[in-house]
Scaffold this motif. Structure first.
Motif, PDB file in Angstrom:
ATOM      1  N   CYS A   1      48.727  -2.374 -73.721  1.00 56.70           N
ATOM      2  CA  CYS A   1      48.366  -1.373 -72.885  1.00 56.70           C
ATOM      3  C   CYS A   1      48.926  -1.632 -71.536  1.00 56.70           C
ATOM      4  O   CYS A   1      49.678  -0.720 -71.015  1.00 56.70           O
ATOM      5  N   VAL A   2      48.892  -2.693 -71.072  1.00 60.58           N
ATOM      6  CA  VAL A   2      49.324  -2.946 -69.801  1.00 60.58           C
ATOM      7  C   VAL A   2      50.749  -3.152 -69.607  1.00 60.58           C
ATOM      8  O   VAL A   2      51.261  -2.703 -68.872  1.00 60.58           O
ATOM      9  N   LYS A   3      51.395  -3.519 -70.489  1.00 64.11           N
ATOM     10  CA  LYS A   3      52.810  -3.517 -70.738  1.00 64.11           C
ATOM     11  C   LYS A   3      53.447  -2.181 -70.704  1.00 64.11           C
ATOM     12  O   LYS A   3      54.361  -1.944 -70.083  1.00 64.11           O
ATOM     13  N   ILE A   4      52.691  -1.381 -71.374  1.00 66.45           N
ATOM     14  CA  ILE A   4      53.417   0.250 -71.583  1.00 66.45           C
ATOM     15  C   ILE A   4      52.959   0.874 -70.207  1.00 66.45           C
ATOM     16  O   ILE A   4      53.959   1.455 -69.579  1.00 66.45           O
ATOM     17  N   SER A   5      51.840   0.574 -69.762  1.00 66.18           N
ATOM     18  CA  SER A   5      51.561   0.930 -68.250  1.00 66.18           C
ATOM     19  C   SER A   5      52.511   0.572 -67.181  1.00 66.18           C
ATOM     20  O   SER A   5      53.418   1.452 -66.299  1.00 66.18           O
ATOM     21  N   LYS A   6      52.939  -0.809 -67.086  1.00 69.47           N
ATOM     22  CA  LYS A   6      53.952  -1.186 -66.409  1.00 69.47           C
ATOM     23  C   LYS A   6      55.481  -0.690 -66.612  1.00 69.47           C
ATOM     24  O   LYS A   6      56.107  -0.206 -65.667  1.00 69.47           O
ATOM     25  N   TRP A   7      55.668  -0.360 -67.957  1.00 70.59           N
ATOM     26  CA  TRP A   7      56.942   0.087 -68.137  1.00 70.59           C
ATOM     27  C   TRP A   7      57.218   1.522 -67.367  1.00 70.59           C
ATOM     28  O   TRP A   7      58.309   2.095 -66.969  1.00 70.59           O
ATOM     29  N   HIS A   8      56.153   2.249 -67.696  1.00 66.75           N
ATOM     30  CA  HIS A   8      55.980   3.892 -67.072  1.00 66.75           C
ATOM     31  C   HIS A   8      56.019   3.686 -65.619  1.00 66.75           C
ATOM     32  O   HIS A   8      56.733   4.560 -65.146  1.00 66.75           O
ATOM     33  N   GLU A   9      55.403   2.728 -64.884  1.00 68.40           N
ATOM     34  CA  GLU A   9      55.457   2.761 -63.581  1.00 68.40           C
ATOM     35  C   GLU A   9      56.796   2.526 -63.241  1.00 68.40           C
ATOM     36  O   GLU A   9      57.308   2.904 -62.126  1.00 68.40           O
ATOM     37  N   ASN A  10      57.698   1.290 -64.037  1.00 63.23           N
ATOM     38  CA  ASN A  10      59.026   1.263 -63.311  1.00 63.23           C
ATOM     39  C   ASN A  10      60.015   2.472 -63.680  1.00 63.23           C
ATOM     40  O   ASN A  10      61.073   2.509 -63.162  1.00 63.23           O
ATOM     41  N   LYS A  11      59.717   3.009 -64.726  1.00 63.70           N
ATOM     42  CA  LYS A  11      60.531   4.144 -64.998  1.00 63.70           C
ATOM     43  C   LYS A  11      60.357   5.196 -64.060  1.00 63.70           C
ATOM     44  O   LYS A  11      61.404   5.900 -63.576  1.00 63.70           O
ATOM     45  N   GLU A  12      59.016   5.445 -63.641  1.00 61.00           N
ATOM     46  CA  GLU A  12      58.971   6.418 -62.263  1.00 61.00           C
ATOM     47  C   GLU A  12      59.514   6.080 -61.243  1.00 61.00           C
ATOM     48  O   GLU A  12      60.211   6.707 -60.506  1.00 61.00           O
ATOM     49  N   ASP A  13      59.712   4.655 -60.846  1.00 63.14           N
ATOM     50  CA  ASP A  13      60.458   4.119 -59.771  1.00 63.14           C
ATOM     51  C   ASP A  13      61.885   4.100 -59.852  1.00 63.14           C
ATOM     52  O   ASP A  13      62.740   3.909 -59.090  1.00 63.14           O
ATOM     53  N   GLY A  14      62.299   4.766 -61.170  1.00 58.82           N
ATOM     54  CA  GLY A  14      63.972   4.949 -61.480  1.00 58.82           C
ATOM     55  C   GLY A  14      64.423   3.128 -61.749  1.00 58.82           C
ATOM     56  O   GLY A  14      65.875   3.327 -61.796  1.00 58.82           O
ATOM     57  N   ILE A  15      63.757   2.419 -62.145  1.00 63.57           N
ATOM     58  CA  ILE A  15      64.200   0.965 -62.548  1.00 63.57           C
ATOM     59  C   ILE A  15      64.631   1.306 -63.905  1.00 63.57           C
ATOM     60  O   ILE A  15      65.750   0.608 -64.271  1.00 63.57           O
ATOM     61  N   ILE A  16      63.909   1.727 -64.724  1.00 64.50           N
ATOM     62  CA  ILE A  16      64.499   1.905 -66.145  1.00 64.50           C
ATOM     63  C   ILE A  16      65.204   3.169 -66.601  1.00 64.50           C
ATOM     64  O   ILE A  16      64.703   4.175 -65.969  1.00 64.50           O
TER      65      ILE A  16
END
Length: 90
Positions: free
Chosen positions: A75-90
């Motif tokens: 869950c933490v990994k998925i949350s971090k992935w979403h946070e990075n995606k919102e920042d335009g990193i992914i």
């Protein structure tokens, strides 16, 4: 996920309105505002902590400690992935 000063300010004001926190000036830094829990806020914090502990215990009893730890890690990994995606990193 980026947190803005305005977002924090709005949240703190709402918590103040609910009687859960109060604010005061920092004694060491005039630019800073300190946020303190009221007695009601402390009681709520304690109650939520107990509820979280109870739910964690129930989940561990249901699936086992190792699977629970893996679940939280996932869950933490998925949350971090979403946070990075919102920042335009992914």
């Amino acid at each position: 996920m980026m947190v803005t000063k305005q977002g924090v300010s709005k949240t703190v004001k709402e918590l103040e309105r609910l009687g859960l926190v109060y604010t005061g000036k920092s004694e060491t830094d005039a630019r800073s505002i300190m946020i303190y829990l009221t007695e009601e806020g402390k009681n709520l914090y304690t109650a939520i902590g107990k509820m979280a502990d109870t739910m964690t215990e129930k989940y561990i009893n249901l699936i086992g400690a190792k699977k629970y730890e893996q679940f939280i890690s996932t869950c933490v990994k998925i949350s971090k992935w979403h946070e990075n995606k919102e920042d335009g990193i992914i």
